[in-house]
Design a protein around this motif. Structure first.
Motif, PDB file in Angstrom:
ATOM      1  N   LEU A 266      -5.099 -19.651   0.236  1.00 41.12           N
ATOM      2  CA  LEU A 266      -3.763 -19.204   0.659  1.00 41.12           C
ATOM      3  C   LEU A 266      -3.560 -17.722   0.388  1.00 41.12           C
ATOM      4  N   THR A 267      -3.769 -17.289  -0.869  1.00 41.61           N
ATOM      5  CA  THR A 267      -3.506 -15.875  -1.153  1.00 41.61           C
ATOM      6  C   THR A 267      -4.505 -14.986  -0.427  1.00 41.61           C
ATOM      7  N   GLY A 268      -5.748 -15.463  -0.286  1.00 38.95           N
ATOM      8  CA  GLY A 268      -6.737 -14.667   0.444  1.00 38.95           C
ATOM      9  C   GLY A 268      -6.257 -14.381   1.850  1.00 38.95           C
ATOM     10  N   LEU A 269      -5.839 -15.431   2.554  1.00 46.13           N
ATOM     11  CA  LEU A 269      -5.382 -15.250   3.930  1.00 46.13           C
ATOM     12  C   LEU A 269      -4.098 -14.436   3.973  1.00 46.13           C
ATOM     13  N   PHE A 270      -3.239 -14.646   2.974  1.00 49.60           N
ATOM     14  CA  PHE A 270      -1.985 -13.898   2.932  1.00 49.60           C
ATOM     15  C   PHE A 270      -2.254 -12.402   2.830  1.00 49.60           C
ATOM     16  N   VAL A 271      -3.121 -12.027   1.911  1.00 52.30           N
ATOM     17  CA  VAL A 271      -3.428 -10.607   1.740  1.00 52.30           C
ATOM     18  C   VAL A 271      -4.117 -10.049   2.984  1.00 52.30           C
ATOM     19  N   ALA A 272      -5.000 -10.863   3.603  1.00 43.15           N
ATOM     20  CA  ALA A 272      -5.658 -10.412   4.826  1.00 43.15           C
ATOM     21  C   ALA A 272      -4.621 -10.100   5.899  1.00 43.15           C
ATOM     22  N   GLY A 273      -3.635 -10.989   6.036  1.00 40.86           N
ATOM     23  CA  GLY A 273      -2.591 -10.763   7.029  1.00 40.86           C
ATOM     24  C   GLY A 273      -1.775  -9.529   6.710  1.00 40.86           C
ATOM     25  N   LEU A 274      -1.439  -9.382   5.436  1.00 42.74           N
ATOM     26  CA  LEU A 274      -0.667  -8.229   4.989  1.00 42.74           C
ATOM     27  C   LEU A 274      -1.427  -6.930   5.283  1.00 42.74           C
ATOM     28  N   ALA A 275      -2.719  -6.946   4.957  1.00 45.60           N
ATOM     29  CA  ALA A 275      -3.532  -5.743   5.176  1.00 45.60           C
ATOM     30  C   ALA A 275      -3.594  -5.419   6.658  1.00 45.60           C
ATOM     31  N   ALA A 276      -3.676  -6.459   7.506  1.00 42.17           N
ATOM     32  CA  ALA A 276      -3.732  -6.222   8.949  1.00 42.17           C
ATOM     33  C   ALA A 276      -2.452  -5.546   9.416  1.00 42.17           C
ATOM     34  N   LEU A 277      -1.302  -6.029   8.932  1.00 44.60           N
ATOM     35  CA  LEU A 277      -0.028  -5.421   9.309  1.00 44.60           C
ATOM     36  C   LEU A 277       0.029  -3.964   8.870  1.00 44.60           C
ATOM     37  N   LYS A 278      -0.352  -3.737   7.615  1.00 44.74           N
ATOM     38  CA  LYS A 278      -0.290  -2.394   7.045  1.00 44.74           C
ATOM     39  C   LYS A 278      -1.203  -1.448   7.826  1.00 44.74           C
ATOM     40  N   THR A 279      -2.397  -1.949   8.177  1.00 47.12           N
ATOM     41  CA  THR A 279      -3.331  -1.117   8.916  1.00 47.12           C
ATOM     42  C   THR A 279      -2.764  -0.746  10.272  1.00 47.12           C
ATOM     43  N   ARG A 280      -2.083  -1.712  10.893  1.00 46.13           N
ATOM     44  CA  ARG A 280      -1.531  -1.427  12.208  1.00 46.13           C
ATOM     45  C   ARG A 280      -0.482  -0.329  12.098  1.00 46.13           C
ATOM     46  N   ALA A 281       0.289  -0.358  11.004  1.00 43.74           N
ATOM     47  CA  ALA A 281       1.353   0.619  10.880  1.00 43.74           C
ATOM     48  C   ALA A 281       0.803   2.013  10.569  1.00 43.74           C
ATOM     49  N   ARG A 282      -0.139   2.089   9.629  1.00 44.00           N
ATOM     50  CA  ARG A 282      -0.643   3.415   9.239  1.00 44.00           C
ATOM     51  C   ARG A 282      -2.143   3.360   9.013  1.00 44.00           C
ATOM     52  N   PRO A 283      -2.915   3.453  10.080  1.00 46.62           N
ATOM     53  CA  PRO A 283      -4.352   3.244   9.956  1.00 46.62           C
ATOM     54  C   PRO A 283      -5.043   4.203   8.992  1.00 46.62           C
ATOM     55  N   ARG A 284      -4.507   5.397   8.827  1.00 48.66           N
ATOM     56  CA  ARG A 284      -5.182   6.394   8.012  1.00 48.66           C
ATOM     57  C   ARG A 284      -5.289   5.990   6.537  1.00 48.66           C
ATOM     58  N   HIS A 285      -4.292   5.237   6.080  1.00 48.75           N
ATOM     59  CA  HIS A 285      -4.208   5.004   4.641  1.00 48.75           C
ATOM     60  C   HIS A 285      -4.794   3.670   4.233  1.00 48.75           C
ATOM     61  N   GLN A 286      -5.664   3.156   5.078  1.00 48.48           N
ATOM     62  CA  GLN A 286      -6.188   1.835   4.835  1.00 48.48           C
ATOM     63  C   GLN A 286      -6.864   1.718   3.474  1.00 48.48           C
ATOM     64  N   ASP A 287      -7.705   2.690   3.125  1.00 50.27           N
ATOM     65  CA  ASP A 287      -8.480   2.558   1.890  1.00 50.27           C
ATOM     66  C   ASP A 287      -7.587   2.481   0.662  1.00 50.27           C
ATOM     67  N   VAL A 288      -6.567   3.357   0.621  1.00 46.96           N
ATOM     68  CA  VAL A 288      -5.705   3.375  -0.554  1.00 46.96           C
ATOM     69  C   VAL A 288      -4.943   2.068  -0.690  1.00 46.96           C
ATOM     70  N   SER A 289      -4.395   1.594   0.436  1.00 50.03           N
ATOM     71  CA  SER A 289      -3.589   0.378   0.325  1.00 50.03           C
ATOM     72  C   SER A 289      -4.482  -0.803  -0.037  1.00 50.03           C
ATOM     73  N   LEU A 290      -5.721  -0.808   0.459  1.00 46.33           N
ATOM     74  CA  LEU A 290      -6.623  -1.897   0.117  1.00 46.33           C
ATOM     75  C   LEU A 290      -6.900  -1.907  -1.382  1.00 46.33           C
ATOM     76  N   ILE A 291      -7.136  -0.717  -1.946  1.00 49.09           N
ATOM     77  CA  ILE A 291      -7.428  -0.657  -3.371  1.00 49.09           C
ATOM     78  C   ILE A 291      -6.203  -1.070  -4.177  1.00 49.09           C
ATOM     79  N   ALA A 292      -5.016  -0.711  -3.679  1.00 54.38           N
ATOM     80  CA  ALA A 292      -3.792  -1.135  -4.358  1.00 54.38           C
ATOM     81  C   ALA A 292      -3.703  -2.654  -4.386  1.00 54.38           C
ATOM     82  N   PHE A 293      -3.944  -3.284  -3.229  1.00 55.46           N
ATOM     83  CA  PHE A 293      -3.939  -4.747  -3.166  1.00 55.46           C
ATOM     84  C   PHE A 293      -4.892  -5.334  -4.195  1.00 55.46           C
TER      85      PHE A 293
END
Lengths: 310, 271
Positions: B62-89
């Motif tokens: 559940l949490t794995g898929l939840f975070v995957a979905g969250l990361a997908a949304l975040k990436t769509r909004a601001r693709p440049r900052h993907q690495d930082v937000s991933l590390i934050a997660f």
């Protein structure tokens, strides 16, 4: 240490293992096809919609089948965050026309192409393009956006252009090999057909992408800086391919930097600086007056020809 | 011991193709992040039902898929900052999971969740692993073409009408499923190891996909066998032993073949 015959034996048993894996795939695919045909019509339709998009073997090649290649842009605005990349763009790309998009850095040229390709959604306004809806639009991004390290051979890359005849899961039709060969020969890369794309030069890779465009045979072709960092002779050959496609009735829109080339090869030009400065006949669009308004100074060397957008 | 070996082999079988695809998509970093995203869910499952396989796996999924979905949304909004937000997660979910386990369980439980125990896998866990492996292999075999094209040239797949988002979602789901399967054996910290290291070693030797997958699977199995033997005779923890085995093979492959084709995306974006 293993001697050479040991090494050869290892390599052979390894390739046996690989082909075993490959042999297991074919019955799997067939099983999947049987399974699919056993599903209800509704389930089949759902599968086709979600997992098998673009499979459309009825679309035959040739001008008789060519659809409407026109694009109508109405009052289009696009923004990234608070920054407006495009503002109030209105105009038409006529069917079978050949248009260059020219403008300073940050003028929204690539963004416009992405909107036309359906990748970026506009903030306001609309784009009408029959070819996009019918999946008969081809889009070539700037080369830097593609992963050149991806393990795929030139032949496989070109074969993808025939997607509508095999889609996600089907075996490709037997005539595919011949048409891939023909396309690769047209761009002069027969000798490299089994090479990995990572081994190709920038120019060769661009030729390969054009070969894929040949197979795709789309009604509308969008090209983002197709000749950046590509050698002269390749550029000339690819330009003549573009001419041929236009004569066949395909609509071509390309973002370009080299004004001389644009004047020589492209009948129409869109001069863009967030909104269109001029759109129409190339000689009129690229007048000194218009270029000055777009903050373009003619006569500077190739790379630094354009000033930054104010 | 025999169950542990079969389980590790089954994991290697699915991890070969999944790891290769992860590398091809240059998403090893997101794989790593997802492996830690499994942690809080597994910890919650632990909190709820103690050390039960079903609760741990379901929570992790559940949490794995939840975070995957969250990361997908975040990436769509601001693709440049993907690495930082991933590390934050990754940091937040890891800490969260540790806090939950520490609040209820013992030090041993924490070690168990973080590093797993291959030797504690029972028949039920083996069945779970085998089912996930089978599903993974079947889905990859059926949908390999769009999966590959989507990672190479998503704009092309979209233009020819093949879609795209579906295949990305399917792939990420497979990754999370396999991380949940590996979680029992390797824990949240190491689950990504047997997935990425054999694939990374294999891509040093070949550039073609099918040989790469086969070789990655073989390397994964060899590492599992060696690691299990070492841990058995030297009385060392088995998960880390297997990962070190795979790491050694990767090091040797790097030195011997010396090709580095797929650098992680994070470095490219900083150019």
């Amino acid at each position: 240490m293993a001697n050479s015959s040991d090494g050869a034996r290892w390599r052979r048993s390894f390739s046996d293992m690989v082909s075993l894996g490959g042999a297991a795939i074919a019955p799997l695919r067939r099983g999947l096809a049987v399974l699919l045909s056993a599903l209800s019509d509704r389930a089949q339709a759902a599968f086709a919609r979600h997992f098998d998009g673009g499979y459309d073997p009825s679309a035959l090649d040739g001008p008789a089948q060519r659809g409407d290649g026109g694009i109508a842009v109405r009052n289009l605005s696009v923004g990234y965050g608070e920054h407006l990349a495009l503002e109030g763009v209105t105009g038409d790309f006529a069917p079978a026309s050949m248009t260059a998009i020219v403008g300073p850095n940050g003028a929204g040229k690539s963004t416009l192409l992405k909107v036309l390709a359906g990748i970026v959604r506009p903030m306001a306004g609309e784009v009408t393009c029959a070819a996009l809806a019918r999946h008969r639009l081809a889009y070539l991004p700037q080369q830097a956006e593609l992963d050149r390290g991806f393990p795929i051979t030139l032949g496989e890359l070109v074969a993808l252009g025939d997607w509508r005849n095999f889609g996600s899961v089907r075996e490709p039709p037997p005539r595919l090999a011949a048409s891939v060969h023909e396309a690769v020969a047209t761009v002069g890369l027969e000798a490299l057909i089994n090479r990995q794309i990572s081994e190709l030069s920038v120019g060769q890779f661009q030729r390969a992408l054009f070969a894929r465009l040949l197979l795709q045979d789309a009604d509308v072709i969008l090209l983002d800086e197709p000749f950046a960092a590509v050698d002269e002779s390749t550029t000339d050959e690819l330009l003549s391919l573009l001419q041929r496609w236009r004569e066949k009735g395909q609509t071509i829109v390309a973002v370009l930097h080299d004004l001389d080339r644009v004047r020589l090869h492209f009948p129409s030009t869109l001069l863009l600086a967030r909104s269109p400065i001029a759109w129409g006949d190339t000689s009129l669009s690229l007048s000194a007056d218009n270029l000055a308004r777009a903050h373009i100074t003619p006569g500077l060397p190739e790379r630094g020809r354009f000033g930054r957008a104010a | 011991m025999r169950i542990a070996l079969v389980a590790s082999f089954a994991l290697a079988l699915a991890n070969g193709p999944i790891g290769t695809l992860l590398l091809m998509r240059r998403e090893s970093l997101s794989g790593n992040v997802l492996s830690h995203a499994v942690m809080p869910g597994a910890a919650l499952g632990f909190l709820y039902a103690g050390y039960s396989l079903a609760a741990l796996s379901f929570g992790g999924l559940l949490t794995g898929l939840f975070v995957a979905g969250l990361a997908a949304l975040k990436t769509r909004a601001r693709p440049r900052h993907q690495d930082v937000s991933l590390i934050a997660f990754y940091l937040v979910s890891l800490s969260f999971g540790i806090l939950i386990v520490a609040a209820r369980g013992s030090q041993a439980d924490l070690m168990h969740v973080l590093f797993g125990t291959v030797l504690a896998i029972d028949v039920n866990a083996l069945l779970l692993i085998a089912s996930i492996t089978s599903i993974t292999l079947l889905v990859i075999a059926a949908l390999y073409r769009p999966l590959a094209v989507e990672s190479f040239d998503p704009a092309f797949l979209r233009a020819v009408g093949g879609g795209g988002g579906v295949f990305r979602a399917i792939f990420i789901t497979l990754v999370v499923l396999n991380l949940v399967a590996s979680f029992q054996a390797f824990g949240t910290l190491l689950a990504i190891g047997p997935m990425l290291l054999p694939a990374a070693a294999a891509r040093c030797w070949t550039q073609k996909v099918w040989p790469m997958i086969t070789l990655a699977t073989a390397i994964g199995m060899a590492a599992a066998l060696a690691g299990l033997l070492i841990s058995y005779y030297a009385n060392l923890p088995s998960g880390p032993a297997i990962v070190i085995g795979a790491g050694l093979i990767y090091g040797i492959s790097l030195l011997a073949a010396g090709r580095t084709r797929f650098e992680p995306r994070i470095f490219e974006e900083q150019r």
